[in-house]
Design a protein around this motif. Structure first.
Motif, PDB file in Angstrom:
ATOM      1  N   VAL A   1      26.889 -62.743   7.226  1.00 41.02           N
ATOM      2  CA  VAL A   1      28.248 -62.556   7.730  1.00 41.02           C
ATOM      3  C   VAL A   1      28.418 -61.098   8.107  1.00 41.02           C
ATOM      4  CG1 VAL A   1      30.706 -62.641   7.145  1.00 41.02           C
ATOM      5  CG2 VAL A   1      29.167 -64.453   6.332  1.00 41.02           C
ATOM      6  N   LEU A   2      29.033 -60.882   9.257  1.00 41.06           N
ATOM      7  CA  LEU A   2      29.354 -59.541   9.724  1.00 41.06           C
ATOM      8  C   LEU A   2      30.864 -59.469   9.921  1.00 41.06           C
ATOM      9  CD1 LEU A   2      28.597 -56.721  10.881  1.00 41.06           C
ATOM     10  CD2 LEU A   2      28.346 -57.870  13.112  1.00 41.06           C
TER      11      LEU A   2
ATOM     12  N   GLU B   1      24.159 -62.811   2.934  1.00 40.68           N
ATOM     13  CA  GLU B   1      23.962 -61.436   3.382  1.00 40.68           C
ATOM     14  C   GLU B   1      25.251 -60.978   4.059  1.00 40.68           C
ATOM     15  OE1 GLU B   1      21.227 -58.788   6.420  1.00 40.68           O
ATOM     16  OE2 GLU B   1      21.107 -60.966   6.500  1.00 40.68           O
ATOM     17  N   VAL B   2      25.753 -59.824   3.683  1.00 38.76           N
ATOM     18  CA  VAL B   2      27.039 -59.367   4.218  1.00 38.76           C
ATOM     19  C   VAL B   2      26.940 -57.934   4.724  1.00 38.76           C
ATOM     20  CG1 VAL B   2      27.866 -58.727   1.918  1.00 38.76           C
ATOM     21  CG2 VAL B   2      29.503 -59.101   3.728  1.00 38.76           C
ATOM     22  N   ARG B   3      27.548 -57.717   5.897  1.00 44.17           N
ATOM     23  CA  ARG B   3      27.605 -56.392   6.510  1.00 44.17           C
ATOM     24  C   ARG B   3      28.977 -56.229   7.155  1.00 44.17           C
ATOM     25  NH1 ARG B   3      22.755 -57.241  10.433  1.00 44.17           N
ATOM     26  NH2 ARG B   3      23.589 -59.313  10.274  1.00 44.17           N
ATOM     27  N   SER B   4      29.308 -54.997   7.479  1.00 41.22           N
ATOM     28  CA  SER B   4      30.525 -54.738   8.233  1.00 41.22           C
ATOM     29  C   SER B   4      30.254 -53.605   9.205  1.00 41.22           C
ATOM     30  CB  SER B   4      31.694 -54.393   7.304  1.00 41.22           C
ATOM     31  OG  SER B   4      31.483 -53.156   6.666  1.00 41.22           O
ATOM     32  N   ALA B   5      31.066 -53.550  10.265  1.00 41.96           N
ATOM     33  CA  ALA B   5      30.904 -52.515  11.276  1.00 41.96           C
ATOM     34  C   ALA B   5      32.206 -52.384  12.055  1.00 41.96           C
ATOM     35  CB  ALA B   5      29.751 -52.856  12.217  1.00 41.96           C
ATOM     36  N   GLY B   6      32.289 -51.329  12.845  1.00 41.05           N
ATOM     37  CA  GLY B   6      33.476 -51.098  13.648  1.00 41.05           C
ATOM     38  C   GLY B   6      33.126 -50.710  15.068  1.00 41.05           C
ATOM     39  N   THR B   7      34.050 -50.994  15.984  1.00 40.37           N
ATOM     40  CA  THR B   7      33.832 -50.626  17.377  1.00 40.37           C
ATOM     41  C   THR B   7      34.089 -49.139  17.600  1.00 40.37           C
ATOM     42  OG1 THR B   7      36.095 -51.335  17.890  1.00 40.37           O
ATOM     43  CG2 THR B   7      34.318 -52.947  18.237  1.00 40.37           C
ATOM     44  N   ALA B   8      34.885 -48.519  16.739  1.00 43.21           N
ATOM     45  CA  ALA B   8      35.144 -47.071  16.766  1.00 43.21           C
ATOM     46  C   ALA B   8      35.305 -46.617  15.318  1.00 43.21           C
ATOM     47  CB  ALA B   8      36.392 -46.755  17.575  1.00 43.21           C
ATOM     48  N   PRO B   9      34.197 -46.537  14.565  1.00 44.15           N
ATOM     49  CA  PRO B   9      34.281 -46.293  13.122  1.00 44.15           C
ATOM     50  C   PRO B   9      34.972 -44.979  12.760  1.00 44.15           C
ATOM     51  CG  PRO B   9      31.984 -46.427  13.846  1.00 44.15           C
ATOM     52  CD  PRO B   9      32.830 -46.638  15.040  1.00 44.15           C
TER      53      PRO B   9
ATOM     54  N   THR C   1      21.807 -60.594  14.931  1.00 45.14           N
ATOM     55  CA  THR C   1      21.093 -61.044  13.733  1.00 45.14           C
ATOM     56  C   THR C   1      22.055 -61.571  12.677  1.00 45.14           C
ATOM     57  OG1 THR C   1      21.125 -58.790  12.841  1.00 45.14           O
ATOM     58  CG2 THR C   1      19.176 -59.444  14.126  1.00 45.14           C
ATOM     59  N   THR C   2      23.186 -62.104  13.119  1.00 47.38           N
ATOM     60  CA  THR C   2      24.229 -62.563  12.209  1.00 47.38           C
ATOM     61  C   THR C   2      24.541 -64.029  12.441  1.00 47.38           C
ATOM     62  OG1 THR C   2      25.174 -60.347  12.130  1.00 47.38           O
ATOM     63  CG2 THR C   2      26.616 -62.145  11.508  1.00 47.38           C
ATOM     64  N   THR C   3      24.792 -64.757  11.357  1.00 42.85           N
ATOM     65  CA  THR C   3      25.162 -66.168  11.446  1.00 42.85           C
ATOM     66  C   THR C   3      26.618 -66.327  11.853  1.00 42.85           C
ATOM     67  OG1 THR C   3      23.606 -66.592   9.624  1.00 42.85           O
ATOM     68  CG2 THR C   3      25.174 -68.343  10.170  1.00 42.85           C
TER      69      THR C   3
ATOM     70  N   ASP D   1      28.440 -67.803  15.715  1.00 43.32           N
ATOM     71  CA  ASP D   1      29.728 -68.345  15.295  1.00 43.32           C
ATOM     72  C   ASP D   1      30.714 -67.190  15.116  1.00 43.32           C
ATOM     73  OD1 ASP D   1      31.857 -69.660  14.121  1.00 43.32           O
ATOM     74  OD2 ASP D   1      30.712 -70.457  12.440  1.00 43.32           O
ATOM     75  N   TYR D   2      31.676 -67.076  16.027  1.00 42.33           N
ATOM     76  CA  TYR D   2      32.709 -66.039  15.957  1.00 42.33           C
ATOM     77  C   TYR D   2      33.994 -66.628  15.411  1.00 42.33           C
ATOM     78  CZ  TYR D   2      30.082 -62.801  18.922  1.00 42.33           C
ATOM     79  OH  TYR D   2      29.138 -61.945  19.416  1.00 42.33           O
TER      80      TYR D   2
END
Length: 143
Positions: A7-8, A34-42, A76-78, A96-97
């Protein structure tokens, strides 16, 4: 990558909502997802009120850092969970969004961030049940 689902969580600054969601999913699912996070403008750092709200539940997110969303991370995310990044989030077929409509905790009071945190918790527990259907509700490490 493992055979486990991944999951992202994506939001603009990757400093509040997505970090709280990552903290909950890590805490509740452990290594099963598996978990991650991110931003378009961190942002430069995490939202201190989000840190405080999570700490009230015994979840420490202080080691997490805002990260830039990259195409490789998406591919690389489900499941990709967006939280207010709109059209800034690239789309790749076969991923899957989902969009969680959540208020932005930036500049909010602790009381307001608690409400957002609780809403995120509800979404995350539902997501765990969906991604790990082989477990019965009593087996989930959700408290």
């Amino acid at each position: 990558m493992t055979d486990n689902p991944s999951v992202l969580f994506v939001c603009v600054h990757n400093a509040g909502r997505s970090q709280m969601a990552q903290g909950f999913l890590n805490h509740l699912a452990g290594d099963a997802i598996e978990v991650r996070s991110a931003g378009t403008a961190p942002a430069e750092s995490l939202n201190p009120t989000a840190i405080e709200a999570m700490a009230e539940l015994g979840i420490d997110i202080t080691a997490q850092q805002p990260k830039l969303l990259t195409p490789d991370t998406l591919q690389t995310t489900t499941v990709v969970i967006t939280m207010g990044c709109g059209d800034a989030c690239p789309y790749y077929p076969a991923i899957d969004y989902r969009d969680w409509q959540l208020a932005d905790p930036a500049g909010q009071t602790l009381a307001a961030v608690r409400l957002i945190r609780n809403e995120i918790h509800t979404h995350v527990t539902t997501l765990i049940t969906e991604l790990l259907p082989e477990l019965t509700p009593g087996q989930h490490p959700i408290n």
